[in-house]
Design a protein around this motif. Structure first.
Motif, mmCIF file in Angstrom:
data_model
loop_
_atom_site.group_PDB
_atom_site.id
_atom_site.type_symbol
_atom_site.label_atom_id
_atom_site.label_comp_id
_atom_site.label_asym_id
_atom_site.label_seq_id
_atom_site.Cartn_x
_atom_site.Cartn_y
_atom_site.Cartn_z
ATOM 1 N N ASN A 6 6.004 4.789 2.731
ATOM 2 C CA ASN A 6 5.426 3.478 2.447
ATOM 3 C C ASN A 6 5.905 2.943 1.102
ATOM 4 O OD1 ASN A 6 3.920 3.104 4.820
ATOM 5 N ND2 ASN A 6 2.232 4.349 4.038
ATOM 6 N N LEU A 10 8.030 -0.465 0.575
ATOM 7 C CA LEU A 10 7.511 -1.578 -0.217
ATOM 8 C C LEU A 10 8.432 -1.905 -1.387
ATOM 9 C CD1 LEU A 10 3.733 -0.608 -0.230
ATOM 10 C CD2 LEU A 10 4.759 -2.574 0.933
ATOM 11 N N CYS A 51 -1.412 -0.857 -4.970
ATOM 12 C CA CYS A 51 -2.047 -1.650 -3.916
ATOM 13 C C CYS A 51 -2.127 -3.122 -4.325
ATOM 14 C CB CYS A 51 -3.447 -1.108 -3.625
ATOM 15 S SG CYS A 51 -3.472 0.518 -2.833
ATOM 16 N N VAL A 56 -1.519 -4.399 -0.413
ATOM 17 C CA VAL A 56 -1.896 -3.542 0.711
ATOM 18 C C VAL A 56 -3.171 -2.791 0.352
ATOM 19 C CG1 VAL A 56 0.487 -3.261 1.475
ATOM 20 C CG2 VAL A 56 -0.478 -1.608 -0.130
ATOM 21 N N SER A 57 -3.835 -2.254 1.349
ATOM 22 C CA SER A 57 -5.037 -1.466 1.097
ATOM 23 C C SER A 57 -4.648 -0.042 0.722
ATOM 24 C CB SER A 57 -5.938 -1.462 2.331
ATOM 25 O OG SER A 57 -5.330 -0.703 3.368
ATOM 26 N N ASP A 60 -3.838 1.977 3.856
ATOM 27 C CA ASP A 60 -2.514 1.677 4.400
ATOM 28 C C ASP A 60 -1.420 2.336 3.573
ATOM 29 O OD1 ASP A 60 -3.537 0.167 6.426
ATOM 30 O OD2 ASP A 60 -3.286 -1.746 5.392
ATOM 31 N N LEU A 61 -1.577 2.301 2.268
ATOM 32 C CA LEU A 61 -0.535 2.849 1.398
ATOM 33 C C LEU A 61 -0.449 4.363 1.524
ATOM 34 C CD1 LEU A 61 1.549 2.481 -0.894
ATOM 35 C CD2 LEU A 61 -0.350 2.669 -2.516
ATOM 36 N N VAL A 66 2.714 0.573 6.398
ATOM 37 C CA VAL A 66 2.680 -0.766 5.811
ATOM 38 C C VAL A 66 3.580 -1.737 6.565
ATOM 39 C CG1 VAL A 66 2.101 0.091 3.508
ATOM 40 C CG2 VAL A 66 4.497 -0.137 4.175
ATOM 41 N N GLY A 69 0.835 -2.616 9.219
ATOM 42 C CA GLY A 69 -0.541 -2.686 8.769
ATOM 43 C C GLY A 69 -1.495 -1.772 9.506
ATOM 44 N N MET A 89 3.054 -7.570 8.017
ATOM 45 C CA MET A 89 2.826 -7.734 6.584
ATOM 46 C C MET A 89 4.098 -8.007 5.814
ATOM 47 S SD MET A 89 0.074 -4.772 5.704
ATOM 48 C CE MET A 89 0.073 -5.272 4.001
#
Length: 335
Positions: A6, A10, A51, A56-57, A60-61, A66, A69, A89
């Motif tokens: 993740n 990201l 986050c 992101v939550s 999720d992370l 991610v 989602g 996302m």
């Protein structure tokens, strides 16, 4: 996908290097490398910063995916089956100001022009006690009153400039990299503020010059209150111009990051000979300007006595010219 995947996803979707991510959240590049190789795990405060940064939550992370989602934690499972996938996302999370850059820069942009204007304002009040046209008349208290006004204005200005400069340097050391979170509407608003500030500042300075010329041509008075009026207009005009310029400049995140990197180089003892030379030249210029200004103020009863403040203005222009020449030489040598 786990935390490692993740984080890599990201970071890649934001076109961010490991070093940039590390600077943004206040850790070393090696720490980010260890996170992405699963040799270490970030602390909770760093997880929360990630986050906020990527929108992101925490679930999720750490345990989800991610890319779509879907979180695989127990909080996202109902009756043994995962809930319906969340909306895509990618590209939806806007960059966030997790470093407090906006709040810091707004305060910094207010203190700097106010400090500069306070010094000019102190000099303007001091001109009311010019020996040639003092509001006290021919009095021995004129020089003392002028000195006190200039000293108070200078102290107030320094009380704003020095803490602002120190706080800004500390912020840049703590946050050498800031992700650009400004939108095009933010930049449009800043351009509008800059245009208004420039027009207002120039108009105020021209108004001060007009008052000074009128007093000289009509009333045949060129010292004392006309100089005070001129410098008061200049003080407000300079405030407008500097404030507008700094408000616009704060949106140039790329320039901020570049300056922070250069400051980091200087602090590690690798400052170039051009930068050192420019600092020395500017220091000599301003010391000379101070000596000349004080000499004109206290050693001449007529002639250039009332224009002593111009020595600092000329010194500032010479420093700017020296910096431009140094920058041109440095860029030529680096090509």
């Amino acid at each position: 996908m786990g935390f490692k995947d993740n984080l890599q996803y990201l970071r890649g979707s934001h076109n961010m290097t490991q070093e940039q991510l590390a600077m943004l959240i206040g850790v070393s590049r090696q720490s980010v490398s260890k996170w992405e190789s699963e040799k270490a795990y970030p602390e909770m405060d760093k997880l929360l910063m990630l986050c906020d940064m990527f929108g992101v939550s925490l679930d999720d992370l750490v345990m989800g995916d991610v890319r779509n989602g879907i979180a695989m934690s127990a909080n996202h499972v109902e009756d043994g089956l995962p809930k319906a996938p969340m909306p895509e996302m990618e590209g939806s999370a806007l960059p966030q100001d997790i470093t407090g850059y906006e709040e810091h820069m707004r305060k910094f942009d207010l203190m700097i022009p106010t400090g500069v204007s306070a010094i000019i304002f102190g000099v303007s009040i001091g001109n009311l006690f010019d020996s040639d046209n003092s509001i006290l008349g021919n009095s021995d208290a004129n020089e003392v009153a002028m000195f006190l006004c200039i000293a108070i204005g200078t102290l107030v200005g320094l009380a704003l400039l020095i803490p602002a400069g120190l706080a800004h340097s500390a912020f840049k050391r703590q946050h050498p990299y800031v992700e650009d979170f400004y939108t095009e509407s933010d930049r449009a608003a800043a351009r509008k503020v800059l245009a208004i500030a420039l027009i207002a500042g120039i108009a105020l300075i021209m108004a001060g010059i007009a008052v000074n010329v009128w007093a000289d041509e009509t009333l045949h008075v060129d010292e004392g209150w006309p100089s005070t009026a001129l410098l008061m207009f200049v003080a407000v005009g300079v405030w407008c111009i500097v404030f507008g310029g700094m408000q616009y400049g704060r949106l140039d995140i790329a320039d901020y990051n570049k300056e922070s990197e250069e400051q980091h180089v200087q602090e590690n003892g690798t400052e170039s000979i051009y930068d050192k030379g420019n600092g020395a030249v500017c220091g000599i210029i301003m010391i000379t300007a101070t000596i000349v200004g004080l000499t004109l103020l206290f050693c001449f009863d007529g002639g250039p006595h009332g224009m002593f403040w111009m020595s600092w203005v000329i010194g500032g222009f010479l420093c700017a010219i020296a910096s431009i020449v140094t920058g041109l030489i440095k860029s030529t040598k680096s090509v």
